[in-house]
Design an enzyme around this catalytic site. Structure first.
Site, PDB file in Angstrom:
ATOM      1  CB  SER A  62     -10.312  18.476  74.342  1.00 48.04           C
ATOM      2  OG  SER A  62      -9.040  18.274  74.875  1.00 48.04           O
TER       3      SER A  62
HETATM    4  N1  SAH Z   1      -6.420  13.766  74.414  1.00 46.18           N
HETATM    5  C1  SAH Z   1      -7.215  13.430  75.584  1.00 46.18           C
HETATM    6  C2  SAH Z   1      -7.362  14.573  76.574  1.00 46.18           C
HETATM    7  C3  SAH Z   1      -6.133  14.736  77.300  1.00 46.18           C
HETATM    8  S1  SAH Z   1      -6.192  15.530  78.878  1.00 46.18           S
HETATM    9  C4  SAH Z   1      -8.585  12.930  75.223  1.00 46.18           C
HETATM   10  O1  SAH Z   1      -8.978  12.950  74.044  1.00 46.18           O
HETATM   11  O2  SAH Z   1      -9.264  12.480  76.133  1.00 46.18           O
HETATM   12  C5  SAH Z   1      -4.422  15.619  79.032  1.00 46.18           C
HETATM   13  C6  SAH Z   1      -3.759  14.297  79.333  1.00 46.18           C
HETATM   14  O3  SAH Z   1      -2.359  14.500  79.279  1.00 46.18           O
HETATM   15  C7  SAH Z   1      -4.054  13.778  80.732  1.00 46.18           C
HETATM   16  O4  SAH Z   1      -4.601  12.494  80.659  1.00 46.18           O
HETATM   17  C8  SAH Z   1      -2.696  13.785  81.413  1.00 46.18           C
HETATM   18  O5  SAH Z   1      -2.517  12.713  82.333  1.00 46.18           O
HETATM   19  C9  SAH Z   1      -1.765  13.650  80.231  1.00 46.18           C
HETATM   20  N2  SAH Z   1      -0.394  14.099  80.428  1.00 46.18           N
HETATM   21  C10 SAH Z   1       0.071  15.204  81.070  1.00 46.18           C
HETATM   22  N3  SAH Z   1       1.403  15.251  81.033  1.00 46.18           N
HETATM   23  C11 SAH Z   1       1.831  14.167  80.319  1.00 46.18           C
HETATM   24  C12 SAH Z   1       3.108  13.644  79.940  1.00 46.18           C
HETATM   25  N4  SAH Z   1       4.262  14.269  80.281  1.00 46.18           N
HETATM   26  N5  SAH Z   1       3.150  12.507  79.224  1.00 46.18           N
HETATM   27  C13 SAH Z   1       2.013  11.857  78.872  1.00 46.18           C
HETATM   28  N6  SAH Z   1       0.778  12.276  79.222  1.00 46.18           N
HETATM   29  C14 SAH Z   1       0.683  13.424  79.939  1.00 46.18           C
END
Ligand code: SAH
Length: 226
Positions: A62
């Site tokens: 993000s």
């Molecule tokens: N917080 C992260 C950015 C996240 S992007 C950072 O600082 O880099 C969103 C993430 O959520 C992705 O890696 C995706 O694979 C994950 N995601 C989506 N659905 C999910 C779920 N049900 N459980 C765990 N992770 C999930």
């Protein structure tokens, strides 16, 4: 650290202040977590810019402003136990880890999680516990041990209609959860405060753009996007 890199950090912190991040603990956490250690080699030049960047497997890290804003909404203290859904590259978790007692984080892509865990190790961050699982189900009981309820919950992928019930259930009464909700192109960051076992106060904080929350563990075996 060279002067150029220090200048880039200071410029980012000033930009976040100008955009309305007032919590000095949050600003200093952002200043101290080396975002360049979390972004892929081809994005190094932009590591300290206020922009979202690709981290592989179609996922993104993000924008620092959004990380700072969501963190500020949680009003963390060093007594807080925080649950994060969507570890991604681990950057948001590392920021939380500077402000909370312990961070529990769940990622559905095993490869992304492995890389995030390697970074936590290299950066000597010791108060993050991470697992590969479907975060929509909340933190599972492991070896008979429950970690819920959590004081704060942060979801960094967007729920389509409403927060998963398991996450609302794992939030402590008096605690809060920040989560993007809505269809792609029409998402809003929402702050839930749990007022009793059944009652929540909800506030719309700002429009955002996140990748969707998806169910189950990903079976995508390879890193497609670098
Ligand atoms: N917080 C992260 C950015 C996240 S992007 C950072 O600082 O880099 C969103 C993430 O959520 C992705 O890696 C995706 O694979 C994950 N995601 C989506 N659905 C999910 C779920 N049900 N459980 C765990 N992770 C999930």
């Amino acid at each position: 650290m060279n002067t150029q890199s220090i200048n880039k950090r200071i410029r980012l912190i000033m930009e976040l202040r100008n955009k309305g991040i007032t919590d000095t603990n949050v600003l200093s956490a952002i200043e101290r977590v080396p975002r360049d250690a979390f972004v892929p080699p081809q994005a190094q030049d932009q590591a300290w810019e206020d922009m979202a960047l690709p981290i592989g497997l179609g996922q993104t890290i993000s924008q620092p402003y959004v990380v700072a804003f969501m963190t500020q909404c949680l009003q963390l203290t060093d007594r807080d136990k925080v649950l994060e859904i969507g570890t991604g590259c681990g950057y948001q978790a590392a920021v939380l880890a500077r402000l909370a007692r312990r961070v529990y984080t769940i990622e559905r892509h095993k490869n992304l999680l492995k890389r995030a865990e390697k970074r936590f190790e290299e950066l000597n961050i010791r108060n993050i516990t991470s697992i590969a699982a479907d975060g929509m189900k909340g933190w599972p009981r492991i070896n008979g041990i429950d970690q819920a309820p959590f004081h704060k919950i942060i979801v960094t992928a967007a729920a389509r209609v409403k927060p998963p019930q398991a996450l609302l259930d794992q939030l402590e009464v008096g605690g809060c959860m920040i989560i993007p909700v809505g269809e792609p192109g029409a998402q809003n960051l929402k702050l839930y405060r749990k007022e009793s076992e059944e009652a929540y106060a909800v506030r719309n904080m700002m429009p955002v753009r996140f990748v969707p929350l998806l169910p189950d563990i990903s079976d995508q075996p390879h890193d497609m996007a670098g």
